[in-house]
Design a protein around this motif. Structure first.
Motif, PDB file in Angstrom:
ATOM      1  N   ARG A  55       0.899  -1.152   0.073  1.00 24.28           N
ATOM      2  CA  ARG A  55      -0.013   0.031   0.095  1.00 24.28           C
ATOM      3  C   ARG A  55       0.925   1.070   0.020  1.00 24.28           C
ATOM      4  O   ARG A  55       2.114   1.117   0.469  1.00 24.28           O
ATOM      5  N   GLU A  56       0.265   2.445  -0.381  1.00 25.45           N
ATOM      6  CA  GLU A  56       1.069   3.626  -0.422  1.00 25.45           C
ATOM      7  C   GLU A  56       1.165   4.092   1.071  1.00 25.45           C
ATOM      8  O   GLU A  56       0.101   5.129   1.268  1.00 25.45           O
ATOM      9  N   LEU A  57       1.995   4.028   1.675  1.00 24.98           N
ATOM     10  CA  LEU A  57       2.200   4.574   2.997  1.00 24.98           C
ATOM     11  C   LEU A  57       3.279   5.238   3.293  1.00 24.98           C
ATOM     12  O   LEU A  57       4.121   5.269   2.735  1.00 24.98           O
ATOM     13  N   VAL A  58       3.115   6.444   4.089  1.00 24.73           N
ATOM     14  CA  VAL A  58       4.208   7.321   4.463  1.00 24.73           C
ATOM     15  C   VAL A  58       4.484   7.304   5.841  1.00 24.73           C
ATOM     16  O   VAL A  58       3.550   7.009   6.536  1.00 24.73           O
ATOM     17  N   ASN A  59       5.631   7.828   6.158  1.00 28.74           N
ATOM     18  CA  ASN A  59       5.932   7.949   7.518  1.00 28.74           C
ATOM     19  C   ASN A  59       4.886   9.186   8.234  1.00 28.74           C
ATOM     20  O   ASN A  59       4.928  10.052   7.428  1.00 28.74           O
ATOM     21  N   LEU A  60       4.231   9.123   9.291  1.00 29.76           N
ATOM     22  CA  LEU A  60       3.686  10.110   9.846  1.00 29.76           C
ATOM     23  C   LEU A  60       4.615  11.392   9.842  1.00 29.76           C
ATOM     24  O   LEU A  60       4.030  12.405   9.757  1.00 29.76           O
ATOM     25  N   ALA A  72       9.698  21.013  15.356  1.00 26.35           N
ATOM     26  CA  ALA A  72      10.915  20.557  15.189  1.00 26.35           C
ATOM     27  C   ALA A  72      12.048  20.616  16.198  1.00 26.35           C
ATOM     28  O   ALA A  72      12.986  19.900  16.607  1.00 26.35           O
ATOM     29  N   VAL A  73      11.841  21.813  17.080  1.00 24.75           N
ATOM     30  CA  VAL A  73      12.953  22.095  18.186  1.00 24.75           C
ATOM     31  C   VAL A  73      12.444  21.416  19.152  1.00 24.75           C
ATOM     32  O   VAL A  73      13.219  20.287  19.835  1.00 24.75           O
ATOM     33  N   GLY A  74      11.225  21.307  19.727  1.00 25.34           N
ATOM     34  CA  GLY A  74      10.782  20.328  20.708  1.00 25.34           C
ATOM     35  C   GLY A  74      10.362  18.801  20.444  1.00 25.34           C
ATOM     36  O   GLY A  74      10.313  18.035  21.173  1.00 25.34           O
ATOM     37  N   GLN A  75      10.638  18.544  19.175  1.00 28.34           N
ATOM     38  CA  GLN A  75      10.535  17.152  18.749  1.00 28.34           C
ATOM     39  C   GLN A  75       9.424  16.542  18.913  1.00 28.34           C
ATOM     40  O   GLN A  75       9.242  15.333  19.650  1.00 28.34           O
ATOM     41  N   THR A  76       8.058  17.286  18.516  1.00 26.75           N
ATOM     42  CA  THR A  76       6.928  16.743  18.913  1.00 26.75           C
ATOM     43  C   THR A  76       5.921  16.950  17.663  1.00 26.75           C
ATOM     44  O   THR A  76       6.341  17.783  16.660  1.00 26.75           O
ATOM     45  N   LEU A  77       4.907  16.253  17.677  1.00 25.62           N
ATOM     46  CA  LEU A  77       3.922  16.238  16.536  1.00 25.62           C
ATOM     47  C   LEU A  77       2.220  16.149  17.136  1.00 25.62           C
ATOM     48  O   LEU A  77       2.274  15.500  17.969  1.00 25.62           O
ATOM     49  N   SER A  78       1.702  17.229  17.006  1.00 24.57           N
ATOM     50  CA  SER A  78       0.422  17.119  17.401  1.00 24.57           C
ATOM     51  C   SER A  78      -0.627  16.896  16.387  1.00 24.57           C
ATOM     52  O   SER A  78      -0.582  17.132  15.151  1.00 24.57           O
ATOM     53  N   LEU A  79      -1.481  16.200  16.949  1.00 27.20           N
ATOM     54  CA  LEU A  79      -2.637  15.626  15.930  1.00 27.20           C
ATOM     55  C   LEU A  79      -3.823  15.929  16.568  1.00 27.20           C
ATOM     56  O   LEU A  79      -4.266  16.059  17.824  1.00 27.20           O
ATOM     57  N   LEU A 124       2.600  13.677  20.350  1.00 26.55           N
ATOM     58  CA  LEU A 124       3.469  12.288  20.251  1.00 26.55           C
ATOM     59  C   LEU A 124       4.906  13.087  20.087  1.00 26.55           C
ATOM     60  O   LEU A 124       5.068  14.121  19.349  1.00 26.55           O
ATOM     61  N   SER A 125       5.809  12.362  20.609  1.00 26.12           N
ATOM     62  CA  SER A 125       7.218  12.916  20.436  1.00 26.12           C
ATOM     63  C   SER A 125       7.545  12.106  18.819  1.00 26.12           C
ATOM     64  O   SER A 125       7.074  11.273  18.300  1.00 26.12           O
ATOM     65  N   LEU A 126       8.563  13.009  18.288  1.00 28.39           N
ATOM     66  CA  LEU A 126       8.720  12.518  17.065  1.00 28.39           C
ATOM     67  C   LEU A 126       9.321  10.857  17.006  1.00 28.39           C
ATOM     68  O   LEU A 126       8.877  10.240  15.867  1.00 28.39           O
ATOM     69  N   THR A 127       9.990  10.435  18.263  1.00 33.54           N
ATOM     70  CA  THR A 127      10.404   9.031  18.021  1.00 33.54           C
ATOM     71  C   THR A 127       8.990   8.236  17.934  1.00 33.54           C
ATOM     72  O   THR A 127       8.959   7.249  17.342  1.00 33.54           O
ATOM     73  N   VAL A 128       8.100   8.487  18.694  1.00 33.14           N
ATOM     74  CA  VAL A 128       6.948   7.708  18.833  1.00 33.14           C
ATOM     75  C   VAL A 128       6.129   7.643  17.256  1.00 33.14           C
ATOM     76  O   VAL A 128       5.812   6.815  16.624  1.00 33.14           O
ATOM     77  N   ALA A 129       5.956   9.091  16.986  1.00 31.26           N
ATOM     78  CA  ALA A 129       5.310   9.498  15.389  1.00 31.26           C
ATOM     79  C   ALA A 129       6.090   8.623  14.603  1.00 31.26           C
ATOM     80  O   ALA A 129       5.483   7.928  13.226  1.00 31.26           O
TER      81      ALA A 129
END
Ligand code: ZN
Length: 222
Positions: free
Chosen positions: A142-147, A190-197, A207-212
């Motif tokens: 399937r065409e999946l990309v990293n979050l 990018a500085v805090g290394q997080t992604l919000s959803l 989420l932390s980017l490591t989890v994402a």
């Protein structure tokens, strides 16, 4: 019939090859993934090479042959059908089925596997979003990309999770991040290394980017 040790080695090589675009798998990495000493892994790999399941070059690494690939796909097929069966039919939680499947994948017969599949309606993905190889060993890509690659404001559907550790899966479940669910990427810091959803109904999760990075998604914006 290959032993469960042989099947585990072959399966692990397949998964490592997948993760690194088909590059030969370094022995050190393979030994670490299988939690064995490097010397033990090397001895085993040499006998798998004799059985024509792998190609091995010292200092370069190991790679599956065609028959090694066939075996790997057969083991993964059993593993993934079992996981789905445990979740859908036996009502187990998706965080607890991987360990069970690790054992059962080596013992169920083709007859039982075929009946499980039929009962499930010939599924194509397991509870973690991993593709279930067909009996012929075909894998539907399937065409999946990293979050982490998705821009802010994009709508995505969770497609696959790359870590099967129970606490991680329970965390995803608490946040409604199971495969099949749709979310919106709100902001990437990018500085805090997080992604919000945005999770819908005004709920959000950070989420932390490591989890994402352990989540693959399908883009829903055209
Ligand atoms: Zn699993």
């Amino acid at each position: 019939m290959p032993t469960s040790t042989v099947e585990n080695y072959i399966k692990q090589i397949y998964l490592e090859e997948q993760r690194h675009e088909g590059k030969p798998v370094a022995m050190g990495k393979l030994a670490a993934a299988l939690k064995v000493f490097p010397g033990t892994a090397t001895t085993m790999i040499k006998s798998l090479a004799e059985a024509n399941l792998v190609d091995y070059e010292s200092r370069v690494g190991v790679r599956l042959t065609r028959s090694g690939q066939k075996l790997a796909l057969h083991v993964l097929r059993r593993h993934r059908v079992i996981e789905l069966f445990l979740v859908k039919v036996l009502d187990m939680n998706w965080s607890e089925v991987h360990e069970e499947a690790e054992n059962l994948e080596h013992v169920i017969s083709d007859e039982v596997l075929a009946r499980m599949e039929k009962h499930l309606g010939y599924p194509t993905v397991d509870p973690h979003g991993d593709p279930i190889p067909t009996p012929k060993g075909e894998v539907e890509e399937r065409e999946l990309v990293n979050l982490t690659e998705c821009a802010a404001e994009s709508d995505v559907r969770i497609g696959r999770v790359l870590d099967q550790e129970a606490t991680f899966l329970l965390f995803l479940e608490r946040n409604g991040l199971e495969p099949g669910n749709t979310v919106k990427v709100l902001h990437k810091d990018a500085v805090g290394q997080t992604l919000s959803l945005g999770l819908g109904r005004g709920k959000t999760a950070t989420l932390s980017l490591t989890v994402a990075e352990k989540i693959e998604v399908e883009r829903l914006d055209a």
